[in-house]
Design a protein around this motif. Structure first.
Motif, PDB file in Angstrom:
ATOM      1  N   ILE A  40       0.830  -1.214   0.000  1.00  0.00           N
ATOM      2  CA  ILE A  40       0.000   0.000   0.000  1.00  0.00           C
ATOM      3  C   ILE A  40       0.857   1.254   0.000  1.00  0.00           C
ATOM      4  O   ILE A  40       0.422   2.320   0.408  1.00  0.00           O
ATOM      5  CB  ILE A  40      -0.988   0.005   1.201  1.00  0.00           C
ATOM      6  CG1 ILE A  40      -0.247  -0.244   2.527  1.00  0.00           C
ATOM      7  CG2 ILE A  40      -2.098  -1.012   0.987  1.00  0.00           C
ATOM      8  CD1 ILE A  40      -1.151  -0.105   3.767  1.00  0.00           C
ATOM      9  N   ASP A 140      -0.165   9.957   5.709  1.00  0.00           N
ATOM     10  CA  ASP A 140      -0.488   8.708   4.999  1.00  0.00           C
ATOM     11  C   ASP A 140      -0.536   7.539   5.985  1.00  0.00           C
ATOM     12  O   ASP A 140       0.120   6.523   5.793  1.00  0.00           O
ATOM     13  CB  ASP A 140       0.576   8.462   3.910  1.00  0.00           C
ATOM     14  CG  ASP A 140       0.207   7.306   2.988  1.00  0.00           C
ATOM     15  OD1 ASP A 140      -0.992   6.977   2.905  1.00  0.00           O
ATOM     16  OD2 ASP A 140       1.117   6.737   2.349  1.00  0.00           O
ATOM     17  N   LYS A 143      -6.546   6.497   8.350  1.00  0.00           N
ATOM     18  CA  LYS A 143      -7.358   7.627   7.865  1.00  0.00           C
ATOM     19  C   LYS A 143      -8.347   8.176   8.908  1.00  0.00           C
ATOM     20  O   LYS A 143      -8.633   9.378   8.893  1.00  0.00           O
ATOM     21  CB  LYS A 143      -8.090   7.268   6.574  1.00  0.00           C
ATOM     22  CG  LYS A 143      -7.188   6.673   5.480  1.00  0.00           C
ATOM     23  CD  LYS A 143      -5.916   7.463   5.202  1.00  0.00           C
ATOM     24  CE  LYS A 143      -4.995   6.696   4.261  1.00  0.00           C
ATOM     25  NZ  LYS A 143      -3.599   7.138   4.282  1.00  0.00           N
ATOM     26  N   ASP A 166      -2.595  11.588   1.511  1.00  0.00           N
ATOM     27  CA  ASP A 166      -2.805  10.550   0.501  1.00  0.00           C
ATOM     28  C   ASP A 166      -4.168   9.866   0.703  1.00  0.00           C
ATOM     29  O   ASP A 166      -4.758   9.935   1.791  1.00  0.00           O
ATOM     30  CB  ASP A 166      -1.670   9.502   0.607  1.00  0.00           C
ATOM     31  CG  ASP A 166      -1.619   8.591  -0.620  1.00  0.00           C
ATOM     32  OD1 ASP A 166      -2.200   8.947  -1.661  1.00  0.00           O
ATOM     33  OD2 ASP A 166      -0.982   7.525  -0.538  1.00  0.00           O
ATOM     34  N   ASN A 167      -4.629   9.242  -0.351  1.00  0.00           N
ATOM     35  CA  ASN A 167      -5.824   8.371  -0.318  1.00  0.00           C
ATOM     36  C   ASN A 167      -7.088   9.111   0.109  1.00  0.00           C
ATOM     37  O   ASN A 167      -7.858   8.609   0.931  1.00  0.00           O
ATOM     38  CB  ASN A 167      -5.584   7.168   0.616  1.00  0.00           C
ATOM     39  CG  ASN A 167      -4.246   6.489   0.358  1.00  0.00           C
ATOM     40  OD1 ASN A 167      -3.363   6.508   1.216  1.00  0.00           O
ATOM     41  ND2 ASN A 167      -4.074   5.929  -0.812  1.00  0.00           N
TER      42      ASN A 167
HETATM   43 MG   LIG Z   1      -1.207   6.029   0.899  1.00  0.00          MG
END
Ligand SMILES: [Mg+2]
Ligand SMILES: C[S@@+](CC[C@H](N)C(=O)[O-])C[C@H]1O[C@@H](n2cnc3c(N)ncnc32)[C@H](O)[C@@H]1O
Length: 223
Positions: A40, A140, A143, A166-167
């Motif tokens: 990931i 990152d 979350k 990120d994400n």
């Molecule tokens: Mg990430």
């Protein structure tokens, strides 16, 4: 042709044309695989983007929240001057150990400082140490804690600090307001905080590639 397959082929094309091979990065991904770390990490094209952000920001001090095996760490640390510092926070001691070895193999052991433990505790510790502001902060990790990480990131910022998350698109799930996925809710709360935070000017960019459909938040701390 299947869309995701095309995205991966285009990433391969971009890598082939624009991203010279760095054996230490390839070896880091191999070491991650051998240690059974989840794949990931950012893609090579995304890692290069983070490196370019660090260069654009003239970064000497970088903070990363969420190390895994240190793949993104190496990309960003390559942008630092010899006396630069990258502090990276990782919960899992097994991930951190792989990252330490990967950074050492890349010749970055003097600039990369991998700190092990829950990031929220590590951030409080950095604060207690009186850490100087960072020039680039990359979020990152888990979350659901994104809003708290953003609050800490602002605390460790100065006008001009670049903050990247990120994400933040999650295959489009970010628009599902009733999602029961705590990661989606964490990212949505992150957007809510950004929306009402006058200290940062931000956007988000949707991305496709070898890592699927997702996105980055990019912001700069206002003067
Ligand atoms: Mg990430
Ligand atoms: C997506 S991975 C990081 C990928 C890495 N930045 C890269 O692109 O190469 C997220 C990492 O955050 C770590 N993590 C999860 N919860 C955490 C927490 N509360 N504090 C610190 N790290 C955490 C996970 O163990 C994992 O290694």
């Amino acid at each position: 042709m299947n869309e995701a397959f095309t995205w991966s082929l285009v990433d391969e094309y971009i890598e082939d044309r624009l991203i010279p091979r760095d054996p230490a990065l390839d070896e880091a991904l191999d070491a991650n695989r051998q240690a059974d770390l989840p794949p990931i990490d950012v893609s090579a094209a995304q890692g290069k983007l983070l490196q370019l952000f660090a260069r654009m920001a003239g970064a000497k001090r970088i903070l990363e929240i969420g190390t895994l095996g240190g793949y993104s760490t190496i990309w960003m640390a390559r942008a630092l001057p010899e006396d630069g510092t990258l502090v990276t926070l990782e919960l899992d001691p097994r991930h951190a150990a792989v990252a330490v070895a990967n950074a050492a193999r890349a010749g970055l052991d003097r600039v990369v400082d991998v700190r092990v433990g829950p990031a929220l505790e590590q951030l409080a510790e950095l604060d207690a140490e009186g850490a100087a502001p960072f020039d680039l902060i990359f979020i990152d990790a888990d979350k659901p804690n994104n809003p708290a990480y953003l609050t800490w990131a602002l605390r460790f910022s100065r006008p001009g600090t670049v903050i990247v998350g990120d994400n933040v698109v999650r295959e489009g799930a970010v628009i599902e307001r009733h999602s029961t996925d705590p990661r989606v809710q964490g990212v949505r709360a992150f957007f809510d905080l950004l929306a009402q935070e006058p200290r940062i000017s931000a956007t988000a960019i949707q991305t496709v590639g070898s890592k699927g459909y997702d996105g980055f938040m990019i912001g700069i701390v206002n003067g």
